[in-house]
Motif scaffolding. Structure first.
Motif, mmCIF file in Angstrom:
data_model
loop_
_atom_site.group_PDB
_atom_site.id
_atom_site.type_symbol
_atom_site.label_atom_id
_atom_site.label_comp_id
_atom_site.label_asym_id
_atom_site.label_seq_id
_atom_site.Cartn_x
_atom_site.Cartn_y
_atom_site.Cartn_z
ATOM 1 N N GLN A 113 0.806 -1.219 0.000
ATOM 2 C CA GLN A 113 0.000 0.000 0.000
ATOM 3 C C GLN A 113 0.844 1.276 0.000
ATOM 4 O OE1 GLN A 113 -2.799 -0.408 3.228
ATOM 5 N NE2 GLN A 113 -3.823 -2.112 2.252
ATOM 6 N N VAL A 114 1.878 1.292 -0.832
ATOM 7 C CA VAL A 114 2.716 2.486 -0.924
ATOM 8 C C VAL A 114 2.170 3.481 -1.947
ATOM 9 C CG1 VAL A 114 4.768 1.207 -0.219
ATOM 10 C CG2 VAL A 114 4.332 1.579 -2.650
ATOM 11 N N PHE A 115 1.098 3.110 -2.646
ATOM 12 C CA PHE A 115 0.525 3.986 -3.664
ATOM 13 C C PHE A 115 -0.806 4.568 -3.204
ATOM 14 C CE2 PHE A 115 2.569 0.640 -6.478
ATOM 15 C CZ PHE A 115 3.709 1.384 -6.727
ATOM 16 N N ASP A 116 -1.013 5.843 -3.512
ATOM 17 C CA ASP A 116 -2.347 6.441 -3.469
ATOM 18 C C ASP A 116 -2.876 6.341 -4.882
ATOM 19 O OD1 ASP A 116 -2.302 7.188 -0.784
ATOM 20 O OD2 ASP A 116 -1.418 9.146 -1.209
ATOM 21 N N ARG A 117 -4.157 6.059 -5.024
ATOM 22 C CA ARG A 117 -4.752 5.897 -6.352
ATOM 23 C C ARG A 117 -5.693 7.044 -6.668
ATOM 24 N NH1 ARG A 117 -3.954 0.978 -8.568
ATOM 25 N NH2 ARG A 117 -3.103 -0.614 -7.198
ATOM 26 N N GLU A 118 -5.590 7.498 -7.904
ATOM 27 C CA GLU A 118 -6.498 8.511 -8.449
ATOM 28 C C GLU A 118 -6.967 7.982 -9.794
ATOM 29 O OE1 GLU A 118 -4.191 12.083 -8.673
ATOM 30 O OE2 GLU A 118 -3.700 12.014 -6.545
ATOM 31 N N GLY A 119 -7.990 7.159 -9.777
ATOM 32 C CA GLY A 119 -8.424 6.476 -10.999
ATOM 33 C C GLY A 119 -7.350 5.494 -11.432
ATOM 34 N N ALA A 120 -6.880 5.636 -12.673
ATOM 35 C CA ALA A 120 -5.830 4.754 -13.192
ATOM 36 C C ALA A 120 -4.436 5.235 -12.815
ATOM 37 C CB ALA A 120 -5.944 4.652 -14.709
ATOM 38 N N TRP A 121 -4.349 6.398 -12.196
ATOM 39 C CA TRP A 121 -3.056 6.988 -11.859
ATOM 40 C C TRP A 121 -2.644 6.618 -10.450
ATOM 41 C CZ3 TRP A 121 -0.140 8.849 -15.566
ATOM 42 C CH2 TRP A 121 -0.756 9.229 -16.756
ATOM 43 N N LEU A 122 -1.352 6.412 -10.273
ATOM 44 C CA LEU A 122 -0.763 6.102 -8.978
ATOM 45 C C LEU A 122 0.119 7.262 -8.549
ATOM 46 C CD1 LEU A 122 0.483 2.504 -9.833
ATOM 47 C CD2 LEU A 122 -1.670 3.117 -8.734
ATOM 48 N N ARG A 123 0.297 7.386 -7.264
ATOM 49 C CA ARG A 123 1.200 8.375 -6.694
ATOM 50 C C ARG A 123 1.765 7.739 -5.433
ATOM 51 N NH1 ARG A 123 0.987 14.135 -6.936
ATOM 52 N NH2 ARG A 123 -0.903 13.906 -8.142
ATOM 53 N N LEU A 124 3.041 7.965 -5.158
ATOM 54 C CA LEU A 124 3.613 7.428 -3.935
ATOM 55 C C LEU A 124 2.942 8.085 -2.733
ATOM 56 C CD1 LEU A 124 7.377 7.344 -4.888
ATOM 57 C CD2 LEU A 124 5.815 5.410 -4.732
#
Length: 72
Positions: free
Chosen positions: A49-60
């Motif tokens: 769970q190191v990613f935040d999700r925004e639709g298809a986009w990931l962000r650390l």
């Protein structure tokens, strides 16, 4: 390998967004592993769970990224 993959994404994108395929490419190129190993690394990072999700986009995830940056 997982730490190297995380650092590759942090170095390449910082707090920017990327998609799954871009993450695979960045990890493969920067850590010099093949596509299967890059997929394993990104999958492990996702499971941790190191990613935040925004639709298809990931962000650390920002707090983890800041902590890792402090200890680098």
């Amino acid at each position: 390998m997982i730490v190297s993959g995380y650092r590759a994404l942090a170095d390449e994108y910082g707090d920017g967004s990327f998609d799954w395929e871009i993450a695979l490419t960045a990890v493969a190129v920067r850590t010099k592993v093949d596509e299967d190993d890059a997929r394993w690394i990104v999958t492990c990072l996702d499971a941790l769970q190191v990613f935040d999700r925004e639709g298809a986009w990931l962000r650390l995830e920002s707090l983890l990224r800041e902590c890792v940056t402090l200890h680098s």
